[in-house]
Write an enzyme that holds these catalytic residues in place. Structure first.
Site, PDB file in Angstrom:
ATOM      1  N   LYS A   1       0.856  -1.188   0.000  1.00  0.00           N
ATOM      2  CA  LYS A   1       0.000   0.000   0.000  1.00  0.00           C
ATOM      3  C   LYS A   1       0.891   1.238   0.000  1.00  0.00           C
ATOM      4  O   LYS A   1       1.565   1.526   0.984  1.00  0.00           O
ATOM      5  CB  LYS A   1      -0.897   0.037   1.247  1.00  0.00           C
ATOM      6  CG  LYS A   1      -1.957   1.119   1.121  1.00  0.00           C
ATOM      7  CD  LYS A   1      -2.564   1.523   2.455  1.00  0.00           C
ATOM      8  CE  LYS A   1      -1.799   2.608   3.157  1.00  0.00           C
ATOM      9  NZ  LYS A   1      -1.650   3.872   2.419  1.00  0.00           N
TER      10      LYS A   1
ATOM     11  N   GLU B   1      10.314   1.060   9.952  1.00  0.00           N
ATOM     12  CA  GLU B   1      11.261   2.169   9.734  1.00  0.00           C
ATOM     13  C   GLU B   1      10.508   3.441  10.040  1.00  0.00           C
ATOM     14  O   GLU B   1       9.607   3.824   9.291  1.00  0.00           O
ATOM     15  CB  GLU B   1      11.744   2.184   8.275  1.00  0.00           C
ATOM     16  CG  GLU B   1      12.539   0.972   7.859  1.00  0.00           C
ATOM     17  CD  GLU B   1      13.895   0.902   8.532  1.00  0.00           C
ATOM     18  OE1 GLU B   1      14.302   1.851   9.228  1.00  0.00           O
ATOM     19  OE2 GLU B   1      14.546  -0.145   8.385  1.00  0.00           O
TER      20      GLU B   1
ATOM     21  N   CYS C   1      13.570  11.076   6.330  1.00  0.00           N
ATOM     22  CA  CYS C   1      13.600  10.575   7.708  1.00  0.00           C
ATOM     23  C   CYS C   1      14.893  10.914   8.420  1.00  0.00           C
ATOM     24  O   CYS C   1      14.885  11.202   9.603  1.00  0.00           O
ATOM     25  CB  CYS C   1      13.369   9.068   7.700  1.00  0.00           C
ATOM     26  SG  CYS C   1      14.508   8.177   6.649  1.00  0.00           S
TER      27      CYS C   1
ATOM     28  N   GLU D   1       9.418  15.832  15.556  1.00  0.00           N
ATOM     29  CA  GLU D   1       9.876  15.625  14.176  1.00  0.00           C
ATOM     30  C   GLU D   1       9.036  16.559  13.298  1.00  0.00           C
ATOM     31  O   GLU D   1       7.828  16.363  13.156  1.00  0.00           O
ATOM     32  CB  GLU D   1       9.674  14.174  13.728  1.00  0.00           C
ATOM     33  CG  GLU D   1      10.268  13.958  12.334  1.00  0.00           C
ATOM     34  CD  GLU D   1       9.935  12.607  11.702  1.00  0.00           C
ATOM     35  OE1 GLU D   1       8.807  12.121  11.861  1.00  0.00           O
ATOM     36  OE2 GLU D   1      10.825  12.061  11.023  1.00  0.00           O
TER      37      GLU D   1
HETATM   38  P1  NAD Z   1       2.545   8.186   7.859  1.00  0.00           P
HETATM   39  O1  NAD Z   1       2.922   7.331   9.006  1.00  0.00           O
HETATM   40  O2  NAD Z   1       1.478   9.185   8.037  1.00  0.00           O
HETATM   41  O3  NAD Z   1       2.109   7.273   6.626  1.00  0.00           O
HETATM   42  C1  NAD Z   1       2.960   6.283   6.088  1.00  0.00           C
HETATM   43  C2  NAD Z   1       2.126   5.222   5.434  1.00  0.00           C
HETATM   44  O4  NAD Z   1       1.412   4.522   6.455  1.00  0.00           O
HETATM   45  C3  NAD Z   1       1.063   5.733   4.465  1.00  0.00           C
HETATM   46  O5  NAD Z   1       0.953   4.824   3.399  1.00  0.00           O
HETATM   47  C4  NAD Z   1      -0.191   5.746   5.315  1.00  0.00           C
HETATM   48  O6  NAD Z   1      -1.366   5.618   4.561  1.00  0.00           O
HETATM   49  C5  NAD Z   1       0.022   4.516   6.174  1.00  0.00           C
HETATM   50  N1  NAD Z   1      -0.642   4.523   7.461  1.00  0.00           N
HETATM   51  C6  NAD Z   1      -0.914   5.566   8.274  1.00  0.00           C
HETATM   52  N2  NAD Z   1      -1.529   5.140   9.397  1.00  0.00           N
HETATM   53  C7  NAD Z   1      -1.632   3.792   9.302  1.00  0.00           C
HETATM   54  C8  NAD Z   1      -2.178   2.775  10.132  1.00  0.00           C
HETATM   55  N3  NAD Z   1      -2.730   3.051  11.312  1.00  0.00           N
HETATM   56  N4  NAD Z   1      -2.118   1.491   9.718  1.00  0.00           N
HETATM   57  C9  NAD Z   1      -1.551   1.178   8.539  1.00  0.00           C
HETATM   58  N5  NAD Z   1      -1.043   2.095   7.692  1.00  0.00           N
HETATM   59  C10 NAD Z   1      -1.065   3.388   8.075  1.00  0.00           C
HETATM   60  O7  NAD Z   1       3.913   8.849   7.363  1.00  0.00           O
HETATM   61  P2  NAD Z   1       4.138   9.841   6.135  1.00  0.00           P
HETATM   62  O8  NAD Z   1       3.664  11.193   6.563  1.00  0.00           O
HETATM   63  O9  NAD Z   1       3.626   9.245   4.877  1.00  0.00           O
HETATM   64  O10 NAD Z   1       5.746   9.817   6.021  1.00  0.00           O
HETATM   65  C11 NAD Z   1       6.564  10.568   6.845  1.00  0.00           C
HETATM   66  C12 NAD Z   1       7.089   9.733   8.004  1.00  0.00           C
HETATM   67  O11 NAD Z   1       7.779   8.597   7.493  1.00  0.00           O
HETATM   68  C13 NAD Z   1       8.095  10.501   8.841  1.00  0.00           C
HETATM   69  O12 NAD Z   1       7.847  10.258  10.201  1.00  0.00           O
HETATM   70  C14 NAD Z   1       9.432   9.895   8.412  1.00  0.00           C
HETATM   71  O13 NAD Z   1      10.451  10.014   9.360  1.00  0.00           O
HETATM   72  C15 NAD Z   1       9.049   8.477   8.142  1.00  0.00           C
HETATM   73  N6  NAD Z   1      10.038   7.815   7.266  1.00  0.00           N
HETATM   74  C16 NAD Z   1      10.932   6.947   7.830  1.00  0.00           C
HETATM   75  C17 NAD Z   1      11.920   6.348   7.040  1.00  0.00           C
HETATM   76  C18 NAD Z   1      12.933   5.405   7.644  1.00  0.00           C
HETATM   77  O14 NAD Z   1      13.645   4.724   6.904  1.00  0.00           O
HETATM   78  N7  NAD Z   1      13.036   5.321   8.963  1.00  0.00           N
HETATM   79  C19 NAD Z   1      11.963   6.612   5.659  1.00  0.00           C
HETATM   80  C20 NAD Z   1      11.028   7.500   5.119  1.00  0.00           C
HETATM   81  C21 NAD Z   1      10.061   8.096   5.938  1.00  0.00           C
END
Ligand code: NAD
Length: 487
Positions: free
Chosen positions: A183, A259, A293, A390
């Site tokens: 997804k 991650e 991230c 963050e």
């Molecule tokens: P997000 O957590 O809002 O969403 C990420 C994904 O998870 C999306 O596809 C979203 O639809 C899905 N999602 C959200 N809530 C969910 C739930 N309860 N159950 C299942 N799926 C769910 O994050 P974002 O705003 O898309 O991305 C930014 C975040 O991602 C930042 O916190 C960043 O640090 C992190 N990130 C981490 C890494 C890493 O390698 N550690 C890499 C890239 C981004």
């Protein structure tokens, strides 16, 4: 060939991608272009029934193709063809990414796609080179540790680097012999759909990669809770990672890789090469408008050099000029949405109310689209919201220290432990402090990943569980079995 494009001319993939073909559904989630604010279209939201269809297709494809059990070199060949096709189709792929994301089209074509194709090849190479172990036992016995794929992996990716994040999940999962239901973020679905379409054209069996569109609460939850998902691999915020753990626990126990978020420090000692440090500090927070991230969002500097570095940084931040992601020349990236821009601005405001001084930025660019100026905030204490939260935007805080102890105290974050940067000419100090820093990655006299995919990436503490990239990511997609034979 030109990469620039007119967003109204681009043909967008329609529907989920299940069992090797697009599956349409009613448009429920609007997709916008952050560079202009224009609405591009709507995507469907997969419910539990559609997720079930995707998982069943994945399972059937595994059984039909024998993917997990075929000669590993066959997996290697198919994945290599897919990587080649990604590069051949880089223009289309890059445009589908740039249209709705913060990624400039030229950077996607020249960097994200090339690196992702390379990573797919890197993981494909594991397929026919990894061996099981024979272990020491008594005479008359044979002990063995053998490994096999999990089966169907449920993957969820964020919006900030859609192709790269999909590659981190799909490459090792497929090389290790699994099928995947992925997804993508509901804000940036198109390039991931096209990656899946290309996989079928490359000869990867239909149904091994399935893409379900939708949001976290409905589609994401249905995916992680589905009993046919053998392992979950998630990249996104710490908040969503926690919800996923909770939702999985409600329905059973399942292995997972998470991650998550970060709030990484970049620490500059007085003996550092200041030209190098100034360049890295800028590069640590301005690419993709700080929406990555491992962004170095907490700059921590020895007092003797603080004024000079602050001056250099405000000057280099002011040089970044925004551009729509579909322009030929990459410019400073937009913020993914107006909601996210308002959140960034809100934290900057709260930081100032708590004593922070904005040295530069602190407001949006005066132009179309969701663009926010690179921002540096000084005079912040450890409890300041800009130091704690963050922000996921082009905002860095600037703190000073008088001793190594103080530098380490400031570098430590109560929750996050994703990454850290150290700038010093004293290698003894660098290595000594590397041991003390609580982070999954430490960069010394540089800030950013190299092209060597062998280094695993992943966080400590609330920044995650398990690793992407490296050998660890391949092994994380297989489970071991201990076998003991008596002769
Ligand atoms: P997000 O957590 O809002 O969403 C990420 C994904 O998870 C999306 O596809 C979203 O639809 C899905 N999602 C959200 N809530 C969910 C739930 N309860 N159950 C299942 N799926 C769910 O994050 P974002 O705003 O898309 O991305 C930014 C975040 O991602 C930042 O916190 C960043 O640090 C992190 N990130 C981490 C890494 C890493 O390698 N550690 C890499 C890239 C981004």
């Amino acid at each position: 060939m030109t990469l620039a494009f007119d967003p109204s001319d681009l043909k967008l993939p329609v529907g989920h991608f299940i069992g090797g073909r697009y599956v349409e559904g009613p448009g429920e989630i609007a997709i916008s272009a952050p560079s202009s604010g224009a609405v591009l279209g709507e995507i469907p939201r997969a419910d539990a029934e559609l997720v079930d269809r995707a998982v069943s297709n994945a399972r059937a494809a595994l059984e039909r193709s024998g993917w997990g059990g075929i000669a590993p070199r066959e997996r290697l060949r198919a994945l290599s063809r897919w990587a080649d096709l990604m590069e051949a189709e880089a223009t289309t792929l890059a445009r589908l990414e740039a249209i709705c994301s913060s990624r400039p089209v030229a950077q996607v074509a020249a960097a994200d796609i090339i690196v992702t194709a390379d990573q797919i090849r890197f993981f494909a190479e594991f397929a026919d080179k990894e061996c099981d172990d024979l272990v020491p036992t008594s005479d008359g016995q044979l002990g063995m540790i053998s490994s096999q794929p999990y089966g169907v992996i449920g993957a969820i990716t964020p919006w900030n680097f859609p192709i790269s994040m999909a590659g981190w999940k799909l490459g090792p999962a497929l090389a290790a012999g699994n099928a995947v239901v992925l997804k993508p973020s509901e804000m940036t679905p198109y390039s991931t759909l096209y990656l899946a379409e290309l996989s079928v054209r490359a000869g990867i069996p239909e149904g091994l990669i399935n893409i379900v569109l939708g949001d976290g609460p409905v589609t994401g939850t249905a995916l992680v809770q589905h009993p046919g998902i053998d392992k979950v691999s998630f990249t996104g915020s710490t908040r969503a990672g926690g919800q996923i753990m909770e939702n999985i626990a409600r329905t059973g126990i399942k292995p997972m890789t998470l991650e998550l978020g970060g709030k990484s420090p970049m620490v500059v000692f007085a003996d550092a090469d200041l030209d190098l440090a100034a360049e890295c500090l800028d590069r640590g927070i301005t690419p993709n408008a700080g929406q990555f991230c491992v962004a170095g969002s907490r700059i921590i500097v020895a007092r003797e050099i603080a004024d000079e570095l602050a001056e250099r940084l405000t000057a280099s931040f002011a040089r970044h000029q925004p551009a729509a992601t579909w322009e030929e020349e990459p410019g400073f990236s937009p913020i993914i949405s107006e909601g996210q821009l308002a959140r960034i601005d809100g934290i900057v405001g709260a930081s100032v109310r708590n004593g922070g001084e904005v040295l530069c930025g602190g407001e949006r660019f005066d132009r179309e689209g969701s663009f926010y100026r690179p921002t540096l905030i000084r005079d912040v204490d450890v409890a300041n919201p800009a130091v704690v939260e963050e922000i996921f935007g082009p905002v860095a805080t600037f703190q000073t220290f008088d001793s190594e102890e103080e530098a380490m105290a400031l570098a430590s974050h109560p929750a996050y432990g994703l990454c850290a940067g150290l700038f010093t000419r004293d290698l003894h100090r660098a290595l000594r402090l590397t041991r003390r820093i609580e982070a999954g990655t430490v960069w010394i006299n540089r800030y950013g990943r190299s092209a060597d995919h062998i280094l695993p990436t992943g966080g400590w503490k609330a920044s995650g569980l398990g690793k992407d990239l490296g050998r660890e990511a391949y092994h994380a997609n297989r489970r071991t079995k201990s076998v003991l034979i008596d002769f």
